[in-house]
Design a protein around this motif. Sequence first.
Motif, PDB file in Angstrom:
ATOM      1  N   VAL A  70       0.856  -1.188   0.000  1.00  0.00           N
ATOM      2  CA  VAL A  70       0.000   0.000   0.000  1.00  0.00           C
ATOM      3  C   VAL A  70       0.886   1.230   0.000  1.00  0.00           C
ATOM      4  O   VAL A  70       2.064   1.155   0.343  1.00  0.00           O
ATOM      5  CB  VAL A  70      -0.919   0.070   1.242  1.00  0.00           C
ATOM      6  CG1 VAL A  70      -2.009  -0.941   1.175  1.00  0.00           C
ATOM      7  CG2 VAL A  70      -0.133  -0.078   2.500  1.00  0.00           C
ATOM      8  N   ALA A  71       0.294   2.368  -0.344  1.00  0.00           N
ATOM      9  CA  ALA A  71       1.047   3.619  -0.332  1.00  0.00           C
ATOM     10  C   ALA A  71       0.742   4.321   0.974  1.00  0.00           C
ATOM     11  O   ALA A  71      -0.410   4.609   1.271  1.00  0.00           O
ATOM     12  CB  ALA A  71       0.611   4.502  -1.497  1.00  0.00           C
ATOM     13  N   GLY A  72       1.784   4.561   1.763  1.00  0.00           N
ATOM     14  CA  GLY A  72       1.512   5.215   3.038  1.00  0.00           C
ATOM     15  C   GLY A  72       2.791   5.529   3.753  1.00  0.00           C
ATOM     16  O   GLY A  72       3.873   5.506   3.164  1.00  0.00           O
ATOM     17  N   SER A  73       2.694   5.812   5.060  1.00  0.00           N
ATOM     18  CA  SER A  73       3.891   6.171   5.823  1.00  0.00           C
ATOM     19  C   SER A  73       4.448   4.931   6.506  1.00  0.00           C
ATOM     20  O   SER A  73       3.712   4.060   6.947  1.00  0.00           O
ATOM     21  CB  SER A  73       3.544   7.236   6.847  1.00  0.00           C
ATOM     22  OG  SER A  73       2.349   6.878   7.494  1.00  0.00           O
ATOM     23  N   ALA A 133      -1.447   2.719   5.465  1.00  0.00           N
ATOM     24  CA  ALA A 133      -1.991   3.395   4.291  1.00  0.00           C
ATOM     25  C   ALA A 133      -2.672   4.693   4.721  1.00  0.00           C
ATOM     26  O   ALA A 133      -3.187   4.796   5.816  1.00  0.00           O
ATOM     27  CB  ALA A 133      -2.994   2.493   3.591  1.00  0.00           C
ATOM     28  N   LEU A 134      -2.676   5.654   3.822  1.00  0.00           N
ATOM     29  CA  LEU A 134      -3.255   6.967   4.125  1.00  0.00           C
ATOM     30  C   LEU A 134      -4.740   6.893   4.414  1.00  0.00           C
ATOM     31  O   LEU A 134      -5.248   7.513   5.312  1.00  0.00           O
ATOM     32  CB  LEU A 134      -3.087   7.887   2.921  1.00  0.00           C
ATOM     33  CG  LEU A 134      -1.802   8.668   2.803  1.00  0.00           C
ATOM     34  CD1 LEU A 134      -1.963   9.670   1.700  1.00  0.00           C
ATOM     35  CD2 LEU A 134      -1.508   9.382   4.100  1.00  0.00           C
ATOM     36  N   LYS A 135      -5.417   6.161   3.598  1.00  0.00           N
ATOM     37  CA  LYS A 135      -6.873   6.142   3.704  1.00  0.00           C
ATOM     38  C   LYS A 135      -7.334   4.700   3.594  1.00  0.00           C
ATOM     39  O   LYS A 135      -7.208   4.095   2.556  1.00  0.00           O
ATOM     40  CB  LYS A 135      -7.433   6.919   2.504  1.00  0.00           C
ATOM     41  CG  LYS A 135      -8.884   7.285   2.640  1.00  0.00           C
ATOM     42  CD  LYS A 135      -9.533   7.514   1.300  1.00  0.00           C
ATOM     43  CE  LYS A 135      -8.947   8.662   0.523  1.00  0.00           C
ATOM     44  NZ  LYS A 135      -9.745   8.879  -0.713  1.00  0.00           N
ATOM     45  N   THR A 136      -7.802   4.112   4.674  1.00  0.00           N
ATOM     46  CA  THR A 136      -8.283   2.727   4.583  1.00  0.00           C
ATOM     47  C   THR A 136      -9.637   2.647   5.228  1.00  0.00           C
ATOM     48  O   THR A 136     -10.087   3.555   5.893  1.00  0.00           O
ATOM     49  CB  THR A 136      -7.406   1.760   5.393  1.00  0.00           C
ATOM     50  OG1 THR A 136      -7.136   2.351   6.640  1.00  0.00           O
ATOM     51  CG2 THR A 136      -6.149   1.385   4.689  1.00  0.00           C
ATOM     52  N   ARG A 137     -10.210   1.498   5.112  1.00  0.00           N
ATOM     53  CA  ARG A 137     -11.436   1.221   5.840  1.00  0.00           C
ATOM     54  C   ARG A 137     -11.044   0.942   7.283  1.00  0.00           C
ATOM     55  O   ARG A 137      -9.894   0.666   7.576  1.00  0.00           O
ATOM     56  CB  ARG A 137     -12.105  -0.010   5.241  1.00  0.00           C
ATOM     57  CG  ARG A 137     -12.568   0.262   3.843  1.00  0.00           C
ATOM     58  CD  ARG A 137     -14.029   0.298   3.823  1.00  0.00           C
ATOM     59  NE  ARG A 137     -14.556   0.983   2.685  1.00  0.00           N
ATOM     60  CZ  ARG A 137     -15.846   1.115   2.477  1.00  0.00           C
ATOM     61  NH1 ARG A 137     -16.702   0.591   3.305  1.00  0.00           N
ATOM     62  NH2 ARG A 137     -16.276   1.752   1.422  1.00  0.00           N
ATOM     63  N   LEU A 193      -7.865   9.444  11.156  1.00  0.00           N
ATOM     64  CA  LEU A 193      -7.756  10.771  11.760  1.00  0.00           C
ATOM     65  C   LEU A 193      -8.213  10.810  13.209  1.00  0.00           C
ATOM     66  O   LEU A 193      -8.082  11.840  13.856  1.00  0.00           O
ATOM     67  CB  LEU A 193      -8.597  11.773  10.962  1.00  0.00           C
ATOM     68  CG  LEU A 193      -8.118  12.035   9.549  1.00  0.00           C
ATOM     69  CD1 LEU A 193      -9.089  12.949   8.858  1.00  0.00           C
ATOM     70  CD2 LEU A 193      -6.763  12.690   9.573  1.00  0.00           C
ATOM     71  N   GLN A 230      -8.445  19.227   6.345  1.00  0.00           N
ATOM     72  CA  GLN A 230      -7.047  19.612   6.432  1.00  0.00           C
ATOM     73  C   GLN A 230      -6.194  18.519   7.063  1.00  0.00           C
ATOM     74  O   GLN A 230      -5.049  18.757   7.420  1.00  0.00           O
ATOM     75  CB  GLN A 230      -6.912  20.886   7.286  1.00  0.00           C
ATOM     76  CG  GLN A 230      -7.656  22.057   6.724  1.00  0.00           C
ATOM     77  CD  GLN A 230      -6.959  22.626   5.517  1.00  0.00           C
ATOM     78  OE1 GLN A 230      -5.748  22.710   5.483  1.00  0.00           O
ATOM     79  NE2 GLN A 230      -7.711  22.999   4.516  1.00  0.00           N
ATOM     80  N   ARG A 231      -6.782  17.340   7.219  1.00  0.00           N
ATOM     81  CA  ARG A 231      -6.061  16.171   7.705  1.00  0.00           C
ATOM     82  C   ARG A 231      -5.371  16.404   9.048  1.00  0.00           C
ATOM     83  O   ARG A 231      -4.189  16.133   9.211  1.00  0.00           O
ATOM     84  CB  ARG A 231      -5.039  15.690   6.668  1.00  0.00           C
ATOM     85  CG  ARG A 231      -5.697  15.156   5.420  1.00  0.00           C
ATOM     86  CD  ARG A 231      -4.785  14.242   4.670  1.00  0.00           C
ATOM     87  NE  ARG A 231      -4.544  13.000   5.357  1.00  0.00           N
ATOM     88  CZ  ARG A 231      -5.306  11.928   5.282  1.00  0.00           C
ATOM     89  NH1 ARG A 231      -6.388  11.944   4.557  1.00  0.00           N
ATOM     90  NH2 ARG A 231      -4.992  10.841   5.951  1.00  0.00           N
ATOM     91  N   MET A 232      -6.133  16.884  10.003  1.00  0.00           N
ATOM     92  CA  MET A 232      -5.588  17.028  11.356  1.00  0.00           C
ATOM     93  C   MET A 232      -6.180  15.944  12.222  1.00  0.00           C
ATOM     94  O   MET A 232      -7.335  15.545  12.024  1.00  0.00           O
ATOM     95  CB  MET A 232      -6.017  18.379  11.923  1.00  0.00           C
ATOM     96  CG  MET A 232      -5.059  19.471  11.545  1.00  0.00           C
ATOM     97  SD  MET A 232      -5.035  20.745  12.776  1.00  0.00           S
ATOM     98  CE  MET A 232      -4.327  19.878  14.127  1.00  0.00           C
ATOM     99  N   MET A 233      -5.401  15.488  13.192  1.00  0.00           N
ATOM    100  CA  MET A 233      -5.900  14.451  14.096  1.00  0.00           C
ATOM    101  C   MET A 233      -7.052  15.006  14.921  1.00  0.00           C
ATOM    102  O   MET A 233      -7.029  16.161  15.336  1.00  0.00           O
ATOM    103  CB  MET A 233      -4.793  14.018  15.057  1.00  0.00           C
ATOM    104  CG  MET A 233      -3.678  13.264  14.399  1.00  0.00           C
ATOM    105  SD  MET A 233      -4.278  11.739  13.675  1.00  0.00           S
ATOM    106  CE  MET A 233      -4.032  10.618  15.007  1.00  0.00           C
ATOM    107  N   ARG A 278      -3.719  24.685  14.857  1.00  0.00           N
ATOM    108  CA  ARG A 278      -2.443  23.973  14.858  1.00  0.00           C
ATOM    109  C   ARG A 278      -1.418  24.707  15.700  1.00  0.00           C
ATOM    110  O   ARG A 278      -0.678  24.105  16.492  1.00  0.00           O
ATOM    111  CB  ARG A 278      -1.949  23.875  13.420  1.00  0.00           C
ATOM    112  CG  ARG A 278      -0.931  22.794  13.234  1.00  0.00           C
ATOM    113  CD  ARG A 278      -0.686  22.539  11.788  1.00  0.00           C
ATOM    114  NE  ARG A 278      -1.618  21.582  11.247  1.00  0.00           N
ATOM    115  CZ  ARG A 278      -1.918  21.477   9.960  1.00  0.00           C
ATOM    116  NH1 ARG A 278      -1.387  22.274   9.104  1.00  0.00           N
ATOM    117  NH2 ARG A 278      -2.772  20.573   9.543  1.00  0.00           N
TER     118      ARG A 278
END
Lengths: 247, 242
Positions: A10-13, A25-29, A132, A201-204, A239
């Motif tokens: 997967v593509a992610g960190s 992965a950045l965005k998963t179920r 998130l 804005q993808r903040m936790m 932030r």
Amino acid sequence: MGEEKLIASVAGSVERVNKLICVKALKTRYNGEVGDIVVGRITEVQQKRWKVETNSRLDSVLLLSSMNLPGGELRRRSAEDELAMRGFLQEGDLISAEVQAVFSDGAVSLHTRSLKYGKLGQGVLVQVSPSLVKRQKTHFHDLPCGASVILGNNGFIWVYPTPEHKEDDAGGFIANLEPVSLADREVISRLRNCIVSLATQRMMLYDTSILYCYEASLPHQIKDILKPEIMEEIVMETRQRLLEQEG
Amino acid sequence: MVEGAAPTAKPGINDTATPRPACLQPSSHKPISKRPQAYLRAPHSHSSSRTGNEIRGSRARALPDRALVNCQYSSATFSTGERKRRPHGDRKSCEMGLQLRQTFEAAILTQLHPRSQIDIYVQVLQADGGTYAACVNAATLAVLDAGIPMRDFVCACSAGFVDGTALADLSHVEEAAGGPQLALALLPASGQIALLEMDARLHEDHLEQVLEAAARASRDVHTVLDRVVRQHVQEASVLLGD
């Protein structure tokens, strides 16, 4: 593969802990883990269980035996209970529950064996990406601005007016259908817009970040919060405030 | 509906020698804009794709040990030179859907998702040759964005053989000329072929050359897609504050 190379699927960190390499992965179920709080919607009523949609790959399961009976009584579920299932929860109802177990194929089994879980009444649901929502000790928060929020680990966030008195006897079945005051509604709408802007804005998301965002958005009108420029400004301020608080 | 987000990419397909008409300048780079769905703009065809796995798949077809991959192809009415309304279930769409399904079943790790269904919807917005390749590349981006684990990127390109030279990434004019053309979908890291399709006559001596041209072009596409995905992930992680 001939060479000793690890390729991620997967593509992610990448997260590395000693010899354990994990790629998130950045965005998963939503992938269920035991003990998570989730907010879900009933999709089906089957024999002895309900199917709940929780933004995961497979529908989650809520067994009749894992559900609290009204009055909090503990007894074996009988045939009458089975027939009365639809009286407790119907298709389309929202519930808050905790993950009891995870099956081998990834499906999640839920339970509502506590008075704080159960059917949700009036409020607003916000759907964000599960990645998130920050893992914390408690996911039920009563914010000082006048509303309460349930941060489901599956990305479903429920914002609702704080109940004046704790209803212990109902056990979470009877939905409170009294009209909600305008002031409460405004607080809830503002909170909902703040959560949406934080998610964009993808903040936790956790109680402090939501609260700071709410306070940063007070000078603006509720409907303006969703405009891109104002959204960026508010989130930037949040932030900064969070960084100051930690630093 | 899980939708794939599009990172920005500038594809540069290299083809071999022969001078080609002005409209097919191989160095024409077209930037791809960030949209909610994966939107790929290759030099000739544009296509957009998204993945969805929220549709309730039929219980009868659910496989107990792996996921079902379902691909649907559709072509916009304005995609070709003449405006043409294509009904949904027509033969070309079905065939293309089947080819896409075969390609992605080979690439997606379906064992990790038993009893689920993965839907990939691709729509071609501008068709000027190489539509299968554009669809595959766009769908790869969409699947990656949805977080569905895959063996590798799937990069595709078409290739043909004209006047003794192998050409990669054919345009509609070149395809319509009637020469042999093949479509290749490649998993670049291992060099494995996910799908190789040709329906024309080609002398076997030339096959090697044409395959090589297609493979080289696919690898170039892979470089671009890889760079774009990494950039997108990096930007998103920075925002998350990791």
